[in-house]
Design an enzyme around this catalytic site. Structure first.
Site, PDB file in Angstrom:
ATOM      1  N   LYS A  16       0.965  -1.174   0.006  1.00  0.00           N
ATOM      2  CA  LYS A  16       0.144   0.239  -0.307  1.00  0.00           C
ATOM      3  C   LYS A  16       0.466   1.225  -0.128  1.00  0.00           C
ATOM      4  O   LYS A  16       2.077   1.471   0.035  1.00  0.00           O
ATOM      5  CB  LYS A  16      -0.697  -0.413   1.131  1.00  0.00           C
ATOM      6  CG  LYS A  16      -1.352  -1.285   0.560  1.00  0.00           C
ATOM      7  CD  LYS A  16      -3.089  -1.523   1.976  1.00  0.00           C
ATOM      8  CE  LYS A  16      -4.112  -2.022   2.428  1.00  0.00           C
ATOM      9  NZ  LYS A  16      -5.314  -2.421   3.525  1.00  0.00           N
ATOM     10  N   TYR A  48     -12.286  -2.183  -3.835  1.00  0.00           N
ATOM     11  CA  TYR A  48     -12.850  -2.950  -2.291  1.00  0.00           C
ATOM     12  C   TYR A  48     -14.313  -2.722  -1.964  1.00  0.00           C
ATOM     13  O   TYR A  48     -15.213  -1.806  -1.339  1.00  0.00           O
ATOM     14  CB  TYR A  48     -12.031  -1.149  -1.864  1.00  0.00           C
ATOM     15  CG  TYR A  48     -11.229  -2.448  -0.819  1.00  0.00           C
ATOM     16  CD1 TYR A  48     -10.315  -2.326   0.032  1.00  0.00           C
ATOM     17  CD2 TYR A  48      -9.232  -0.889  -1.118  1.00  0.00           C
ATOM     18  CE1 TYR A  48      -9.437  -3.194   0.560  1.00  0.00           C
ATOM     19  CE2 TYR A  48      -8.208  -1.211  -1.061  1.00  0.00           C
ATOM     20  CZ  TYR A  48      -8.583  -2.252  -0.012  1.00  0.00           C
ATOM     21  OH  TYR A  48      -7.075  -2.317   0.580  1.00  0.00           O
ATOM     22  N   ASN A  63      -1.688   0.422   6.659  1.00  0.00           N
ATOM     23  CA  ASN A  63      -1.960  -1.029   7.101  1.00  0.00           C
ATOM     24  C   ASN A  63      -0.870  -1.810   6.121  1.00  0.00           C
ATOM     25  O   ASN A  63      -0.618  -3.070   5.754  1.00  0.00           O
ATOM     26  CB  ASN A  63      -2.737  -1.813   8.007  1.00  0.00           C
ATOM     27  CG  ASN A  63      -3.948  -1.681   7.087  1.00  0.00           C
ATOM     28  OD1 ASN A  63      -3.216  -1.650   5.598  1.00  0.00           O
ATOM     29  ND2 ASN A  63      -5.429  -2.823   7.067  1.00  0.00           N
ATOM     30  N   HIS A 111      -1.463  -5.076   1.188  1.00  0.00           N
ATOM     31  CA  HIS A 111      -2.770  -6.101   1.689  1.00  0.00           C
ATOM     32  C   HIS A 111      -3.278  -7.887   1.118  1.00  0.00           C
ATOM     33  O   HIS A 111      -2.197  -8.162  -0.088  1.00  0.00           O
ATOM     34  CB  HIS A 111      -4.087  -5.418   0.519  1.00  0.00           C
ATOM     35  CG  HIS A 111      -5.243  -6.393  -0.215  1.00  0.00           C
ATOM     36  ND1 HIS A 111      -6.696  -6.156   0.512  1.00  0.00           N
ATOM     37  CD2 HIS A 111      -5.343  -7.281  -0.776  1.00  0.00           C
ATOM     38  CE1 HIS A 111      -7.177  -7.083  -0.335  1.00  0.00           C
ATOM     39  NE2 HIS A 111      -6.731  -7.767  -1.147  1.00  0.00           N
ATOM     40  N   GLU A 123      -9.716 -11.029  -7.386  1.00  0.00           N
ATOM     41  CA  GLU A 123      -8.411 -10.098  -7.422  1.00  0.00           C
ATOM     42  C   GLU A 123      -7.250 -10.177  -8.406  1.00  0.00           C
ATOM     43  O   GLU A 123      -7.126  -8.931  -9.270  1.00  0.00           O
ATOM     44  CB  GLU A 123      -8.097 -10.246  -6.293  1.00  0.00           C
ATOM     45  CG  GLU A 123      -8.920  -9.470  -5.045  1.00  0.00           C
ATOM     46  CD  GLU A 123      -8.324  -9.354  -3.120  1.00  0.00           C
ATOM     47  OE1 GLU A 123      -7.511  -9.576  -2.725  1.00  0.00           O
ATOM     48  OE2 GLU A 123      -9.045  -8.822  -2.660  1.00  0.00           O
TER      49      GLU A 123
END
Ligand code: UDP
Length: 134
Positions: A11, A51, A114, A117, A128
């Site tokens: 990320k 998302y 965070n 993913h 995905e």
């Protein structure tokens, strides 16, 4: 054990911290191999689509804003038990709850920024990977 593929995203916070290599070293040491890769800045619609499952959640808008705030490193990883193995390496969603030695414990700042993913099931991994790599 089955050879699986999973979708991994470094990320924007972790890319900005310049720890892509340190994170991939962990994947390599765990026997996960990069089979597709893309360094990219997501568009708003790409992030919203990725998302979409969270679109009714209170954090959705901020999550999308965060995911488009800088470049991300997207990869498909292959290896034995890849989905669960990658989730174990990542640690819990909230870095404050992530086990010592996990990526989120070591590199993440907060539950929204965070670091990584990872697909949460084999079924979602396939969806995905297709989303990013066709
Ligand atoms: N997230 C957030 N606030 C929350 C829960 C989740 O910002 O209260 C973000 C966080 O970046 C997380 C992502 O939404 O990684 C997807 O949430 P999920 O529950 O699927 O966690 P993950 O599978 O990434 O551990």
């Amino acid at each position: 054990m089955a050879i699986e593929r999973t979708l991994s995203i470094i990320k924007p916070d972790a890319v900005a911290k310049n720890v892509i290599g340190q994170i991939y070293t962990r994947f390599e040491n765990a026997g996960l191999k990069v089979v597709a890769a893309k360094f990219t800045q997501l568009t708003q619609s790409e992030a919203e689509g990725f998302y979409a499952v969270h679109k009714e959640r209170p954090f959705f808008k901020d999550l999308v804003k965060f995911m488009i705030s800088g470049p991300v490193m997207v990869t498909a990883l292959e290896g034995e038990n890849a989905v669960l193995k990658h989730r174990d390496l990542m640690g819990a969603t909230n870095p404050k709850e992530a086990a010592a030695g996990t990526i989120r414990a070591d590199f993440a700042e907060s539950i929204d920024a965070n670091a990584v993913h990872g697909s949460d099931s084999l079924e979602n991994a396939a969806i995905e990977i297709k989303y990013f790599f066709g």
